[in-house]
Design an enzyme around this catalytic site. Sequence first.
Site, PDB file in Angstrom:
ATOM      1  N   HIS A  86      -8.585 -12.607  16.502  1.00  8.61           N
ATOM      2  CA  HIS A  86      -9.917 -12.706  17.117  1.00  8.61           C
ATOM      3  C   HIS A  86      -9.717 -13.183  18.555  1.00  8.61           C
ATOM      4  O   HIS A  86      -9.769 -14.375  18.841  1.00  8.61           O
ATOM      5  CB  HIS A  86     -10.804 -13.689  16.352  1.00  8.61           C
ATOM      6  CG  HIS A  86     -11.029 -13.317  14.915  1.00  8.61           C
ATOM      7  ND1 HIS A  86     -10.051 -13.460  13.945  1.00  8.61           N
ATOM      8  CD2 HIS A  86     -12.111 -12.820  14.285  1.00  8.61           C
ATOM      9  CE1 HIS A  86     -10.539 -13.065  12.776  1.00  8.61           C
ATOM     10  NE2 HIS A  86     -11.784 -12.664  12.952  1.00  8.61           N
TER      11      HIS A  86
ATOM     12  N   SER B  20      -6.728 -17.876  24.375  1.00 14.46           N
ATOM     13  CA  SER B  20      -5.403 -17.932  23.763  1.00 14.46           C
ATOM     14  C   SER B  20      -4.544 -16.695  24.040  1.00 14.46           C
ATOM     15  O   SER B  20      -3.316 -16.844  24.188  1.00 14.46           O
ATOM     16  CB  SER B  20      -5.513 -18.198  22.260  1.00 14.46           C
ATOM     17  OG  SER B  20      -6.520 -17.426  21.666  1.00 14.46           O
TER      18      SER B  20
ATOM     19  N   GLU C 104      -9.989  -7.332  18.979  1.00 17.21           N
ATOM     20  CA  GLU C 104     -11.301  -7.849  19.378  1.00 17.21           C
ATOM     21  C   GLU C 104     -12.339  -6.764  19.134  1.00 17.21           C
ATOM     22  O   GLU C 104     -12.187  -5.645  19.615  1.00 17.21           O
ATOM     23  CB  GLU C 104     -11.300  -8.264  20.857  1.00 17.21           C
ATOM     24  CG  GLU C 104     -12.652  -8.684  21.391  1.00 17.21           C
ATOM     25  CD  GLU C 104     -13.309  -9.784  20.563  1.00 17.21           C
ATOM     26  OE1 GLU C 104     -14.503  -9.632  20.229  1.00 17.21           O
ATOM     27  OE2 GLU C 104     -12.622 -10.787  20.243  1.00 17.21           O
TER      28      GLU C 104
ATOM     29  N   ASP D 292      -8.064 -17.019  14.588  1.00 20.99           N
ATOM     30  CA  ASP D 292      -8.975 -17.868  15.362  1.00 20.99           C
ATOM     31  C   ASP D 292     -10.396 -17.301  15.345  1.00 20.99           C
ATOM     32  O   ASP D 292     -10.959 -16.979  16.387  1.00 20.99           O
ATOM     33  CB  ASP D 292      -8.433 -17.968  16.806  1.00 20.99           C
ATOM     34  CG  ASP D 292      -9.270 -18.886  17.680  1.00 20.99           C
ATOM     35  OD1 ASP D 292     -10.009 -19.715  17.131  1.00 20.99           O
ATOM     36  OD2 ASP D 292      -9.182 -18.741  18.908  1.00 20.99           O
TER      37      ASP D 292
ATOM     38  N   HIS E 219      -4.907 -24.925  22.128  1.00 21.17           N
ATOM     39  CA  HIS E 219      -4.083 -24.301  23.165  1.00 21.17           C
ATOM     40  C   HIS E 219      -2.838 -25.117  23.481  1.00 21.17           C
ATOM     41  O   HIS E 219      -1.796 -24.548  23.824  1.00 21.17           O
ATOM     42  CB  HIS E 219      -4.921 -24.070  24.415  1.00 21.17           C
ATOM     43  CG  HIS E 219      -5.959 -23.006  24.233  1.00 21.17           C
ATOM     44  ND1 HIS E 219      -7.056 -22.868  25.060  1.00 21.17           N
ATOM     45  CD2 HIS E 219      -6.062 -22.017  23.307  1.00 21.17           C
ATOM     46  CE1 HIS E 219      -7.788 -21.835  24.656  1.00 21.17           C
ATOM     47  NE2 HIS E 219      -7.201 -21.307  23.595  1.00 21.17           N
TER      48      HIS E 219
ATOM     49  N   ASP F 120     -11.120  -4.744  13.359  1.00 15.84           N
ATOM     50  CA  ASP F 120     -11.154  -5.996  12.615  1.00 15.84           C
ATOM     51  C   ASP F 120      -9.757  -6.622  12.628  1.00 15.84           C
ATOM     52  O   ASP F 120      -8.760  -5.976  12.271  1.00 15.84           O
ATOM     53  CB  ASP F 120     -11.602  -5.731  11.170  1.00 15.84           C
ATOM     54  CG  ASP F 120     -11.598  -6.993  10.340  1.00 15.84           C
ATOM     55  OD1 ASP F 120     -12.578  -7.730  10.378  1.00 15.84           O
ATOM     56  OD2 ASP F 120     -10.571  -7.238   9.652  1.00 15.84           O
ATOM     57  N   GLY F 121      -9.693  -7.874  13.048  1.00 11.97           N
ATOM     58  CA  GLY F 121      -8.394  -8.509  13.228  1.00 11.97           C
ATOM     59  C   GLY F 121      -7.630  -8.740  11.944  1.00 11.97           C
ATOM     60  O   GLY F 121      -6.394  -8.675  11.915  1.00 11.97           O
TER      61      GLY F 121
END
Length: 261
Positions: free
Chosen positions: A42, A97, A115, A160, A19, A139-140
């Site tokens: 994600h 994030s 997500e 991530d 971060h 799905d990211g």
Amino acid sequence: MLSYQHSYHAGNLADVQKHALLAWVIDYLTQKDKPLSYIETHSGRGLYDLGGAEAEKTGEAAQGIARLEAGFPPDHPYLRSLAGVRAMHGARAYPGSPLLAAMGLREGDVMHLAELHPQEHAALAALLAPWGAHVQKRDGFEMALAITPPTPRRGMLLIDPSYEVKADYQTIPKFVGQVARKWNVGIIALWYPILTDGLHEGMLRALMAAHPGALRHEVRFPPARDGHRMVGSGMWMLNAPYGIDGECARLDALFRGLGDA
């Protein structure tokens, strides 16, 4: 695949590294008077309670942000975003994030977030609604490939995953290559855990072989508890902004100080 809950780990040492670098990059990008796109594959729920049962159970936030926050300069963009989140949500609130990025973005900047977990997705969509974020229950990896190159073209992608799906270590280098070919000006940032079994090493070798000029930054720390396999945190970044080496050096010194405490 949908069982991971970051509430147990929010604000841990890995979050501090990830971060702090994310906030620094967002601050760098927003210094230019041109809009940008922020994409995350994600995203999680975006906001966590460090006073909640999950965080108290693991104690990882106590070893992480609670221990290292004082080591950042008061004007650091990470601390500015933390202060804004606490003002809105309480002293024990901690941003994931997506919210951390949103705190640094401006009107006219665009957020695309993915997500899959139904409850996490619902919480994220409600939380980021005031920023007009595009939040997909998808799905990211698929989302990122579908929307890159984004409009605006300036910006960054944060990858991530929880790495619960072990195949991620093999598929991510190919995914990064696909995105980089489509979006050659985008900053592509990948977070990864450093585990005692070294699962990340093959992935990093493949990434560095394909993109030898990329940034690789890693910090090490003691395991959170006996038997815990994570002993460090890494950020790999393609098209890393000028000056980020100084921020990495600051983090190196901060994490080295853990051994002196």
